[in-house]
Structures are given as C-alpha cells and as structure tokens.
Write a protein that holds these residues in place. Structure first.
Motif, mmCIF file in Angstrom:
data_model
loop_
_atom_site.group_PDB
_atom_site.id
_atom_site.type_symbol
_atom_site.label_atom_id
_atom_site.label_comp_id
_atom_site.label_asym_id
_atom_site.label_seq_id
_atom_site.Cartn_x
_atom_site.Cartn_y
_atom_site.Cartn_z
ATOM 1 N N THR A 214 93.047 -52.113 20.266
ATOM 2 C CA THR A 214 93.325 -53.535 20.513
ATOM 3 C C THR A 214 92.889 -54.374 19.308
ATOM 4 N N GLU A 215 91.720 -54.059 18.772
ATOM 5 C CA GLU A 215 91.256 -54.799 17.595
ATOM 6 C C GLU A 215 92.171 -54.525 16.389
ATOM 7 N N ALA A 216 92.638 -53.272 16.285
ATOM 8 C CA ALA A 216 93.550 -52.922 15.179
ATOM 9 C C ALA A 216 94.837 -53.742 15.270
ATOM 10 N N VAL B 190 82.223 -57.493 2.612
ATOM 11 C CA VAL B 190 81.005 -56.750 2.967
ATOM 12 C C VAL B 190 81.121 -56.417 4.443
ATOM 13 N N GLU B 191 81.052 -55.121 4.774
ATOM 14 C CA GLU B 191 81.248 -54.743 6.181
ATOM 15 C C GLU B 191 80.010 -54.051 6.742
ATOM 16 N N LEU B 192 79.495 -54.587 7.843
ATOM 17 C CA LEU B 192 78.315 -54.005 8.503
ATOM 18 C C LEU B 192 78.752 -52.974 9.536
ATOM 19 N N GLY B 193 78.135 -51.787 9.513
ATOM 20 C CA GLY B 193 78.515 -50.724 10.444
ATOM 21 C C GLY B 193 79.959 -50.325 10.229
ATOM 22 N N SER B 194 80.299 -50.047 8.969
ATOM 23 C CA SER B 194 81.701 -49.848 8.564
ATOM 24 C C SER B 194 82.316 -48.585 9.167
ATOM 25 N N ASP C 94 76.360 -48.850 6.161
ATOM 26 C CA ASP C 94 76.290 -48.030 7.390
ATOM 27 C C ASP C 94 75.061 -47.139 7.331
ATOM 28 N N VAL C 95 74.516 -46.851 8.496
ATOM 29 C CA VAL C 95 73.308 -46.028 8.599
ATOM 30 C C VAL C 95 73.651 -44.535 8.411
ATOM 31 N N SER C 96 74.926 -44.195 8.529
ATOM 32 C CA SER C 96 75.336 -42.790 8.443
ATOM 33 C C SER C 96 75.877 -42.463 7.052
ATOM 34 N N PRO C 97 75.123 -41.671 6.236
ATOM 35 C CA PRO C 97 75.581 -41.394 4.870
ATOM 36 C C PRO C 97 76.887 -40.608 4.830
ATOM 37 N N THR C 98 77.079 -39.707 5.807
ATOM 38 C CA THR C 98 78.276 -38.851 5.745
ATOM 39 C C THR C 98 79.546 -39.670 5.970
ATOM 40 N N ILE C 99 79.525 -40.565 6.956
ATOM 41 C CA ILE C 99 80.742 -41.345 7.234
ATOM 42 C C ILE C 99 80.976 -42.344 6.104
ATOM 43 N N LEU C 100 79.896 -42.866 5.519
ATOM 44 C CA LEU C 100 80.061 -43.830 4.425
ATOM 45 C C LEU C 100 80.709 -43.154 3.214
ATOM 46 N N ALA D 7 72.121 -47.923 4.917
ATOM 47 C CA ALA D 7 70.935 -48.683 5.357
ATOM 48 C C ALA D 7 71.136 -49.163 6.784
ATOM 49 N N ASP D 8 70.044 -49.570 7.377
ATOM 50 C CA ASP D 8 70.101 -50.267 8.650
ATOM 51 C C ASP D 8 70.614 -51.680 8.352
ATOM 52 N N TYR D 9 71.637 -52.127 9.076
ATOM 53 C CA TYR D 9 72.198 -53.431 8.705
ATOM 54 C C TYR D 9 71.290 -54.598 9.114
ATOM 55 N N GLU D 10 70.170 -54.265 9.741
ATOM 56 C CA GLU D 10 69.211 -55.344 10.011
ATOM 57 C C GLU D 10 68.300 -55.563 8.814
ATOM 58 N N PHE E 258 82.122 -57.795 10.680
ATOM 59 C CA PHE E 258 81.367 -57.034 11.686
ATOM 60 C C PHE E 258 82.328 -56.750 12.839
ATOM 61 N N LEU E 259 82.930 -55.564 12.805
ATOM 62 C CA LEU E 259 84.011 -55.249 13.753
ATOM 63 C C LEU E 259 83.511 -54.332 14.878
ATOM 64 N N GLY E 260 84.449 -53.941 15.744
ATOM 65 C CA GLY E 260 84.176 -52.912 16.746
ATOM 66 C C GLY E 260 83.274 -53.360 17.873
ATOM 67 N N SER E 261 83.021 -54.671 17.977
ATOM 68 C CA SER E 261 82.116 -55.218 18.991
ATOM 69 C C SER E 261 80.725 -54.579 18.911
HETATM 70 C C1 LIG Z 1 80.545 -48.608 17.169
HETATM 71 S S1 LIG Z 1 80.674 -47.948 15.548
HETATM 72 C C2 LIG Z 1 81.866 -49.074 14.839
HETATM 73 C C3 LIG Z 1 82.509 -48.537 13.597
HETATM 74 C C4 LIG Z 1 83.594 -49.441 13.011
HETATM 75 N N1 LIG Z 1 83.030 -50.694 12.536
HETATM 76 C C5 LIG Z 1 84.655 -49.724 14.047
HETATM 77 O O1 LIG Z 1 84.873 -50.901 14.335
HETATM 78 O O2 LIG Z 1 85.278 -48.780 14.531
HETATM 79 C C6 LIG Z 1 79.176 -48.471 14.848
HETATM 80 C C7 LIG Z 1 78.995 -48.109 13.375
HETATM 81 O O3 LIG Z 1 77.847 -48.800 12.913
HETATM 82 C C8 LIG Z 1 76.910 -47.891 12.367
HETATM 83 N N2 LIG Z 1 75.604 -48.409 12.792
HETATM 84 C C9 LIG Z 1 75.113 -48.488 14.049
HETATM 85 N N3 LIG Z 1 73.919 -49.097 14.049
HETATM 86 C C10 LIG Z 1 73.655 -49.411 12.744
HETATM 87 C C11 LIG Z 1 72.584 -50.055 12.082
HETATM 88 N N4 LIG Z 1 71.535 -50.513 12.758
HETATM 89 N N5 LIG Z 1 72.648 -50.211 10.749
HETATM 90 C C12 LIG Z 1 73.714 -49.748 10.036
HETATM 91 N N6 LIG Z 1 74.771 -49.133 10.607
HETATM 92 C C13 LIG Z 1 74.736 -48.960 11.948
HETATM 93 C C14 LIG Z 1 77.246 -46.521 12.916
HETATM 94 O O4 LIG Z 1 76.884 -45.486 12.018
HETATM 95 C C15 LIG Z 1 78.752 -46.634 13.123
HETATM 96 O O5 LIG Z 1 79.461 -46.232 11.965
#
Ligand SMILES: C[S@@+](CC[C@H](N)C(=O)[O-])C[C@H]1O[C@@H](n2cnc3c(N)ncnc32)[C@H](O)[C@@H]1O
Length: 323
Positions: A61-63, A83-87, A113-119, A140-143, A160-163
């Motif tokens: 739906t967001e797409a 700049v995208e948080l939690g990309s 993003d906190v996950s190095p592999t997906i980034l 990094a932690d986006y906080e 900041f997508l994906g709710s």
């Molecule tokens: C629900 S997914 C959304 C992914 C993408 N933005 C989307 O809309 O499909 C959350 C993403 O944020 C990352 N994430 C979750 N908490 C995080 C945090 N505190 N700091 C950085 N990244 C975080 C996860 O690794 C994951 O890739």
C-alpha cells in the motif's frame, strides 16, 4: 580529475547496549525485548518475506502511494540529499530515486539501519541500478549518531517509511519526533509513512499470516539470543501471539511460554524463569490517526505540507517541512 568513492559505510556498533537491553528486558515484569533486535541476517530476510505476504498490506500500500507521490515530493522540496532511517532493503526507496533521476537532481542517499547485512546488500543493489548514485550508509541505531553526520547537500529530505514510527509508544514517539525536528534545519523536509487505524480483522490478519512467516520472524529473536549469548531457549516451547490492543491502538506481538520453564543465557550469566502462558513483549505497532499526528508534527515545528493516502485510506504518507 579526482573521483570520489560511490559507496562508504560507517559503523557505530550497538553491542554494548544489546547486552544490557537483553538483561533489562528479560529481568523486567512483564518481560520485553526491543524490536530492533529482530534484525539479524535471518530476521532481515524474514521481514522481506513478510512484506510479500498477501495478508501484509502495509508494504504494497505504501509502495502504491509512493509511485504517484515521488515526483510531486521532489517538485516541492527541490534538490536534496535523501537520508532514510531504518532503510532495510530500500525497495520502496527506488520510487524516490527514480523521481530524482526524472527531475535530473543529484542522487545522494544516506541509509541508516541497525542491520549491517541488509544495509550492505541494498546499497550494492542500488549502486548497480543507479550509475549516478552516491551512497553514504550508516550502520547505527537511528536514535543515535546519524543526526550529527555531515551533510552532502544543503537541503535534506529525511525519510522514515514502513510505519516503523509505530514501534514507539506515544511518549517515545513524541520524544523521537522532537529529536527529528531538532536535527533538521529550516527548509529541510521530513517524509513519514504511517499505518492508519482500520478494521481489527484486517490488522490482526496482517500479523498472523497463514504461512507462519511472522511467527518465524518473532521466534527468530530467541534463536538469535541463543546464538549471541550461548542460551538454551527451546523454540518449540514458545509460540507467536499477536493481537490488537484497542485502548492503545496498537498491534502487540509477544512470545508466549507454553509451559513453566527456566532458560539460561551463559554469556550473560542470566537465568530467566517463565510461568506457563507468560510472555515476552517483542513489538508494538501503533496505528495512527492522521489528524492527531498532523497536530503533533505541527506543534513540533514540522507542519505537514502534503498528505497522500491510498484509495481505501489504509496508509498515510506525510510530507512535512521544518519551519
Ligand atoms: C519494519 S522494517 C522497515 C524497513 C523499510 N523501511 C520498509 O519500509 O520496508 C524496520 C527497519 O528498520 C531497522 N531498524 C529497526 N530498529 C532500528 C533502530 N533502532 N535503528 C536503526 N535501524 C533500525 C531494521 O533493521 C529494519 O531494516
């Protein structure tokens, strides 16, 4: 002529807080774990599978909204860095990059993003698909640190997508959005995708899919703890439990113990006792009201300049400008 590298990734490890967060969460009553710990390599892969599920409407739906909104967004903002948080996999980000290409604006992308592999994997895929793209990734932690990183363009669009905002409680959400407002400069923009309140059966089905992928995603957290902290969680003795909490307008995901049991995490020297039926709260996914959220954003200095929704009104995309 000097050429600058197209890909750089900075790493700000979260290992220290991870240990402490797990000890705190599993020693609390009720027990909880923060959702950012879902996203090891398997967790990130399972989340991608969730996005493809027929019951999981938010991603597609967001797409759909982004397809039509992307060009108007940049016609409003003008050239800017993204700049995208939690990309995550950055699949939906391609609609934004396509719009930048169409408008012949520079393509500078800063995924956090906190996950190095997906980034790493998403950055490599995007670089192959967009020859003019420059990626400056941040693990990094986006906080934390991202707000202090140097800029590449004078104007920034923070995405900041994906709710993912829904993972925060109301109070945390206000603090987080205030930090976002603080980090942006006047005339920067903030693009926020949020899931909206709707019929409970639709919401509950999205987090209880028939193929059990969401259950596997939730249970993978215990497998991760076993691996990282030499633990002995028996995954067959816990079950996935997700329901809509009407008072708090949120889906809650828990892991429920099927019997009385004791778990030991040797690298933390931590014993965790579970009663039968006791749960670990692993994620909340709050559902928003656009008017309330718009009011909060305005109060924080981020008034909405445009809102897009899908025809069913399930999901909202807000473009806000820092005043
Ligand atoms: C629900 S997914 C959304 C992914 C993408 N933005 C989307 O809309 O499909 C959350 C993403 O944020 C990352 N994430 C979750 N908490 C995080 C945090 N505190 N700091 C950085 N990244 C975080 C996860 O690794 C994951 O890739």
């Amino acid at each position: 002529m000097l050429s600058i590298p197209r890909l750089e990734i900075q790493d700000f490890p979260v290992a220290q807080t991870y240990r402490q967060d797990v000890v705190t969460g599993l020693s609390s009553i009720p027990k909880f774990l923060q959702p950012k710990y879902f996203y090891d390599e398997t967790g990130s892969r399972l989340f991608e599978a969730i996005c493809e599920l027929p019951e999981y409407y938010p991603t597609r739906t967001e797409a759909l909204i982004l397809q039509t909104a992307a060009v108007p967004i940049f016609q409003t903002t003008g050239p800017c860095e993204l700049v995208e948080l939690g990309s995550g996999s950055a699949t939906k980000t391609t609609y934004l990059l396509d719009a930048l290409v169409q408008l012949q604006y520079p393509l500078v992308y800063v995924p956090v993003d906190v996950s190095p592999t997906i980034l790493q994997s998403s950055a490599e895929r995007l670089l192959a698909d967009y020859p003019q793209l420059i990626v400056r990734g941040v693990v990094a932690d986006y906080e934390g640190v991202w707000a202090r990183l140097p800029r590449f363009e004078s104007r920034r669009l923070l995405v900041f997508l994906g709710s993912t905002l829904g993972n925060f409680s109301q109070a945390e959400c206000e603090t987080f959005l205030a930090k976002i407002a603080d980090s942006l400069q006047p005339q920067d923009y903030f693009l926020l995708g949020v899931d909206l309140r709707k019929a409970v059966p639709l919401l509950e089905a999205a987090y209880n899919d028939s193929q059990g992928v969401t259950a596997a995603f939730n249970l993978n957290l215990l497998a991760r703890l076993n691996r990282d902290f030499d633990g002995n969680f028996d995954l067959t003795q816990f079950e996935h439990w997700a329901f809509y909490n009407k008072q708090l307008h949120q889906i809650e995901m828990h892991l429920r113990s099927l019997c009385p049991q004791s778990v030991y995490l040797s690298k933390l020297d931590l014993t965790v006792e579970f009663a039968a039926g006791e749960t670990i709260h692993t994620e909340s996914s709050r559902k928003f009201d656009l008017t309330e959220l718009g009011g909060l954003l305005t109060e924080l200095g981020l008034p909405t300049v445009k809102v897009w929704q899908d025809p069913q009104g399930w999901f909202g995309l807000l473009l806000c400008r820092r005043t």
